[in-house]
Design a protein around this motif. Structure first.
Motif, PDB file in Angstrom:
ATOM      1  N   UNK A 102      -2.489  10.606   7.341  1.00 53.01           N
ATOM      2  CA  UNK A 102      -1.389   9.832   7.917  1.00 53.01           C
ATOM      3  C   UNK A 102      -0.711   8.964   6.873  1.00 53.01           C
ATOM      4  N   UNK A 103      -1.527   8.407   5.966  1.00 52.38           N
ATOM      5  CA  UNK A 103      -0.920   7.622   4.886  1.00 52.38           C
ATOM      6  C   UNK A 103       0.018   8.496   4.062  1.00 52.38           C
ATOM      7  N   UNK A 104      -0.432   9.698   3.785  1.00 50.63           N
ATOM      8  CA  UNK A 104       0.411  10.606   3.006  1.00 50.63           C
ATOM      9  C   UNK A 104       1.711  10.921   3.743  1.00 50.63           C
ATOM     10  N   UNK A 105       1.593  11.176   5.040  1.00 57.40           N
ATOM     11  CA  UNK A 105       2.786  11.485   5.827  1.00 57.40           C
ATOM     12  C   UNK A 105       3.779  10.331   5.778  1.00 57.40           C
ATOM     13  N   UNK A 106       3.269   9.113   5.924  1.00 55.55           N
ATOM     14  CA  UNK A 106       4.160   7.953   5.867  1.00 55.55           C
ATOM     15  C   UNK A 106       4.746   7.774   4.479  1.00 55.55           C
ATOM     16  N   UNK A 114       0.839  -1.202   0.000  1.00 47.16           N
ATOM     17  CA  UNK A 114       0.000   0.000   0.000  1.00 47.16           C
ATOM     18  C   UNK A 114       0.874   1.251   0.000  1.00 47.16           C
ATOM     19  N   UNK A 115       1.893   1.220   0.841  1.00 45.41           N
ATOM     20  CA  UNK A 115       2.777   2.378   0.957  1.00 45.41           C
ATOM     21  C   UNK A 115       3.468   2.672  -0.377  1.00 45.41           C
ATOM     22  N   UNK A 116       3.951   1.633  -1.018  1.00 44.12           N
ATOM     23  CA  UNK A 116       4.606   1.829  -2.318  1.00 44.12           C
ATOM     24  C   UNK A 116       3.647   2.412  -3.350  1.00 44.12           C
ATOM     25  N   UNK A 117       2.444   1.858  -3.383  1.00 43.40           N
ATOM     26  CA  UNK A 117       1.454   2.371  -4.332  1.00 43.40           C
ATOM     27  C   UNK A 117       1.111   3.816  -4.034  1.00 43.40           C
ATOM     28  N   UNK A 118       1.041   4.140  -2.751  1.00 48.05           N
ATOM     29  CA  UNK A 118       0.707   5.511  -2.356  1.00 48.05           C
ATOM     30  C   UNK A 118       1.791   6.479  -2.808  1.00 48.05           C
ATOM     31  N   UNK A 119       3.038   6.072  -2.649  1.00 49.74           N
ATOM     32  CA  UNK A 119       4.143   6.939  -3.068  1.00 49.74           C
ATOM     33  C   UNK A 119       4.025   7.244  -4.555  1.00 49.74           C
ATOM     34  N   UNK A 120       3.767   6.224  -5.338  1.00 49.13           N
ATOM     35  CA  UNK A 120       3.653   6.435  -6.780  1.00 49.13           C
ATOM     36  C   UNK A 120       2.483   7.347  -7.121  1.00 49.13           C
ATOM     37  N   UNK A 121       1.329   7.072  -6.522  1.00 47.37           N
ATOM     38  CA  UNK A 121       0.145   7.883  -6.827  1.00 47.37           C
ATOM     39  C   UNK A 121       0.350   9.340  -6.421  1.00 47.37           C
ATOM     40  N   UNK A 122       0.830   9.553  -5.220  1.00 45.19           N
ATOM     41  CA  UNK A 122       1.021  10.912  -4.724  1.00 45.19           C
ATOM     42  C   UNK A 122       2.111  11.640  -5.505  1.00 45.19           C
ATOM     43  N   UNK A 123       3.012  10.888  -6.128  1.00 41.43           N
ATOM     44  CA  UNK A 123       4.062  11.522  -6.924  1.00 41.43           C
ATOM     45  C   UNK A 123       3.544  11.974  -8.280  1.00 41.43           C
TER      46      UNK A 123
END
Lengths: 201, 201
Positions: A59-63, A18-27
């Motif tokens: 919080x997900x974004x912060x992480x 989830x964290x990896x996917x979030x990094x990509x999406x937010x980028x």
DNA sequence: TGCTCCGGTCAACAATCGTTGACATAGATC
DNA sequence: GATCTATGTCAACGATTGTTGACCGGAGCA
């Protein structure tokens, strides 16, 4: 269903996926444009589990920011080497997360506008970039370091977010040369002797 | 009800009042964070009329950008004067719209993250800033002008959006001196002679 | 067998969003 | 007075959002 498969496979946890996917999406998109459902779909799970793992979108974004950034490498040698190193790093894309042209900086520069995200980003920039860099500079060290950070952020934004043609299409080595020179200038010039000379009127 | 009241009172139109409110809102929050209902409430009218006047949120934003920005003033004299002028303008706040510290640049730097808004912003930056500035520079003129624009945008973002302390609290004249110097450096340094010297390895 | 905890799903919540169409009001025109 | 048009209002649409709580299968343990 995806338990440790018999032996000791490293098998990345769902939370980390989830964290990896979030990094990509937010980028790639802004904080608001990025939905938790998109991230969940990337991993192949339900939205609610994303929420259960991280508590809230904020919080997900912060992480994700914390996971994406890595300490900037600052050579211990002279100002010229530091300037060149920074000029190269601003163009670096992430080696491990090699999708598209996404680098660890992009999640930071994408998320300025939203207040929720800005609070996270501001802390990172101060602690992990400006403060270490300021230790290498002459007075006014904090102002110099912040101007350098602003310059690098601006370049990254113009190139990777706005995709302004001259920065997007130009030869990388040519840009790196210009940028390294500018950074070196910011590191060493005395503002009183040279900067104020024209600003009295 | 608010017809031309008897005589020739200038009496700003509702459409323009919407536009003014939109400029302020979009300058303070991101494109997505800003709702049409907020803008309508500022003017004291219904949301639907905002939509009727401008067709869509995207179009309202585009008109707001166009209304907010004003042509950058570029002195015709030497590079030093241009650099100083730009350094001053990056700190300028809008005289007419004097709420808070909002300036005509802020609506631009607030809104690059969203794709809808970025398309509008990109065009403005190229047409109204980079191209006019490039005419005053040596080769590679487009790259130089874009780097200068990126620098100014970065400074404005760090100061007005992220509110990074060193830029937010520092003496304005000190910063202007540093910035003017950096811009002058970007305008005149030969990248091949000075920039590439360290980048071979 | 029964219990509990972990990993995860399902359905729905309340809110907000941009957008739409029907309707009202008031001058201007005929 | 009847009609037309600009200026708005009102109510609602459909979609999407972050968020919540109930539930469920399987593994580990007693």
């Amino acid at each position: 269903m995806r338990r440790q498969s018999a032996v000791q496979k490293p098998e990345i946890s769902t939370r980390d996926r989830i964290l990896n996917a979030a990094v990509l999406r937010f980028s790639r998109r802004s904080y608001e444009e990025t939905g938790l459902r998109d991230i969940a779909a990337d991993v192949g799970i339900d939205v609610s589990y994303v929420h259960r793992c991280f508590g809230s979108k904020k919080r997900l974004f912060a992480e994700a920011v914390e996971a994406a950034i890595r300490p900037v490498h600052l050579p211990t040698s002279g100002t010229g080497e530091v300037a060149c190193s920074l000029a190269q790093q601003v163009f670096a894309r992430d080696a491990t997360r090699s999708h598209g042209n996404i680098g660890p900086l992009d999640i930071v520069v994408r998320s300025f506008a939203s207040e929720d995200a800005a609070r996270v980003v501001r802390q990172f920039i101060l602690k992990d970039f400006i403060n270490p860099l300021a230790e290498k500079l002459d007075q006014p060290a904090a102002s110099r370091a912040t101007l350098i950070a602003a310059f690098l952020a601006g370049v990254r934004i113009f190139r990777n977010v706005l995709r302004i043609a001259p920065l997007f299409k130009a030869e990388r080595s040519e840009l790196e040369g210009l940028i390294a020179n500018v950074i070196e200038e910011m590191m060493k010039v005395d503002p009183v002797a040279q900067g104020h000379r024209r600003l009295t009127g």
